[in-house]
Design an enzyme around this catalytic site. Structure first.
Site, PDB file in Angstrom:
ATOM      1  N   THR A 180       4.838  54.677 -35.843  1.00 14.20           N
ATOM      2  CA  THR A 180       3.406  54.774 -35.356  1.00 14.20           C
ATOM      3  C   THR A 180       3.140  53.661 -34.214  1.00 14.20           C
ATOM      4  OG1 THR A 180       2.327  53.621 -36.954  1.00 14.20           O
ATOM      5  CG2 THR A 180       2.456  56.140 -37.340  1.00 14.20           C
ATOM      6  N   LYS A 181       3.991  52.727 -34.201  1.00  5.67           N
ATOM      7  CA  LYS A 181       3.818  51.572 -33.086  1.00  5.67           C
ATOM      8  C   LYS A 181       3.755  51.839 -31.715  1.00  5.67           C
ATOM      9  CE  LYS A 181       2.568  49.403 -36.941  1.00  5.67           C
ATOM     10  NZ  LYS A 181       3.214  48.700 -38.006  1.00  5.67           N
TER      11      LYS A 181
END
Ligand code: PLP
Length: 382
Positions: A180-181
């Site tokens: 998710t980064k």
């Protein structure tokens, strides 16, 4: 409409590069990792990059490489993902939490000095949501007390503090490439540092403690020879991860523009809503917009943050909470940490929620979320 909290931004280019990594027969660490390490380090204005299997591994090895161990104290924020503090524990050291500045949700630089003791060895600032900590102040304090700075830059790929990219400031900076980064390799991480010796130490610790020097010192014994000088870990990056990373890094500028558009659309759509506090920004720095956390002015509302999350979920909108403060977790409670010591963190935690936020989120999606938030609020004004 159904809107997930996060949707990855991966295209055919990444898929092609991963296939090429697999076809090259370098399934583990190989030439693509070396390329990604050097391109990433360069992109953040640093000399050395060491690819790892997570940011957590980076935080752990950064502290070990700096000699942090039992009896030492490390200052950090209670308002972070638990990995930041867990790695201090893994080193046998003691996390010392310093409350946040509610405006930025970053560690309050004014409170750091009073937390320093003769046992303090390092400060781990976390750039919450991608907005940088007050690095001038933190560097000045670190210098005065002889402390190391290890940055938890899990949210801060692309962030700049004034003109300095995050990755070029602290002694060691730890990045996350988790799914998710802002830049992802699925799982993965990297440390950057200007200090060659620290980089080498971390590289060796990431591969069982096997020393490469042995190859040159004992070249006569052959390429099969290595020596283990300390019990290291198995934390290396693979070329399959690096393949994703190389392409994601090339697309970073594009992904960041898309993130900025989403942030701007939210901020405009929610600007008139007095019952919520929008995330802080300033022209002085470059925000990476990893998250879009909003806070409810609870004294103006008859609805709690948890009820808000439930109602958004009923409308098909995924949200998240960043973060459950570290000292709140049972493990840390049992160690004697008390939330009363971090009143600002407690207040922010009670009222915060992160809205869906990802590159490529459409205007319709943003407006649907903003409209739903506003309609829930208008039904629950005090
Ligand atoms: C995601 C995250 C980490 C951990 O990153 P991994 O790559 O999953 O180990 C550490 N700190 C913060 C603030 C994070 O958000």
């Amino acid at each position: 409409m159904k809107i997930p909290f996060y949707r990855p931004y991966i295209g055919d280019e990444e898929i092609a590069e991963v296939i090429s990594a697999i076809q090259s027969n370098w399934l583990s660490k190989g030439p693509k990792t070396v390329v990604f390490e050097s391109e990433f380090a360069k992109s953040v204005g640093s000399e050395h990059g060491v690819g790892l299997n997570s940011c957590t591994a980076g935080l752990h090895l950064a502290q070990l490489a700096l000699g942090i161990g039992p009896g030492d104290e490390v200052i950090t924020t209670p308002y972070t993902f638990v990995a930041t503090a867990n790695t201090i524990i893994h080193c046998g050291a003691k996390p010392v939490f310093v409350d946040i500045d509610p405006k930025t949700c970053n560690i309050d630089a004014d409170l750091i000095e009073q937390a320093i003791t003769p046992r303090t060895k390092a400060i781990i600032p976390v750039h919450y949501g991608g907005y940088p900590c007050e690095m001038d102040r933190i560097q000045e304090i670190a210098q005065r007390y002889g402390l190391a700075i290890i940055e938890d830059a899990a949210h801060a790929v692309y962030t700049k503090y004034k003109d300095q990219p995050i990755g070029s400031i602290g002694n060691i900076t730890c990045f996350s490439f988790y799914a998710t980064k802002n830049l992802t390799t699925g799982e993965g991480g990297m440390i950057t540092t200007a200090d060659e010796e620290l980089a080498n130490r971390i590289r060796i610790l990431s591969l069982h403690g096997m020393s490469r020097n042995a190859w040159t010192r004992y070249a006569a014994k052959g390429a099969w020879y290595y020596e283990v000088e300390q019990a290291g870990f198995k934390y290396n990056m693979t070329d399959i991860q690096a393949a994703l990373g190389i392409i994601q890094l090339r697309k970073l500028e594009e992904m960041q523009m898309l993130r900025m558009q989403v942030a701007r659309a939210y901020s405009e759509a929610l600007a008139d809503c007095e019952e919520i506090i929008l995330p802080h920004d300033s022209h002085e720095h470059r925000h990476s917009w990893h998250l879009y956390p909003i806070r409810l002015e609870e004294d103006q509302l008859t609805i709690s943050r948890n009820e808000m999350i439930d109602q958004l979920s009923e409308a098909g909108i995924g949200t998240s909470v960043h973060f459950i403060p570290v000292p709140k977790h049972p493990f840390y409670q049992e160690k004697g940490y008390r939330m009363e010591e971090y009143p600002e963190t407690e207040k922010v935690f009670e009222s915060v929620l992160s809205l869906p936020f990802f590159p490529g989120m459409t205007k319709e999606e943003v407006y649907y979320v903003a409209d739903t938030v506003q309609s829930i609020i208008s039904k629950h004004r005090r």
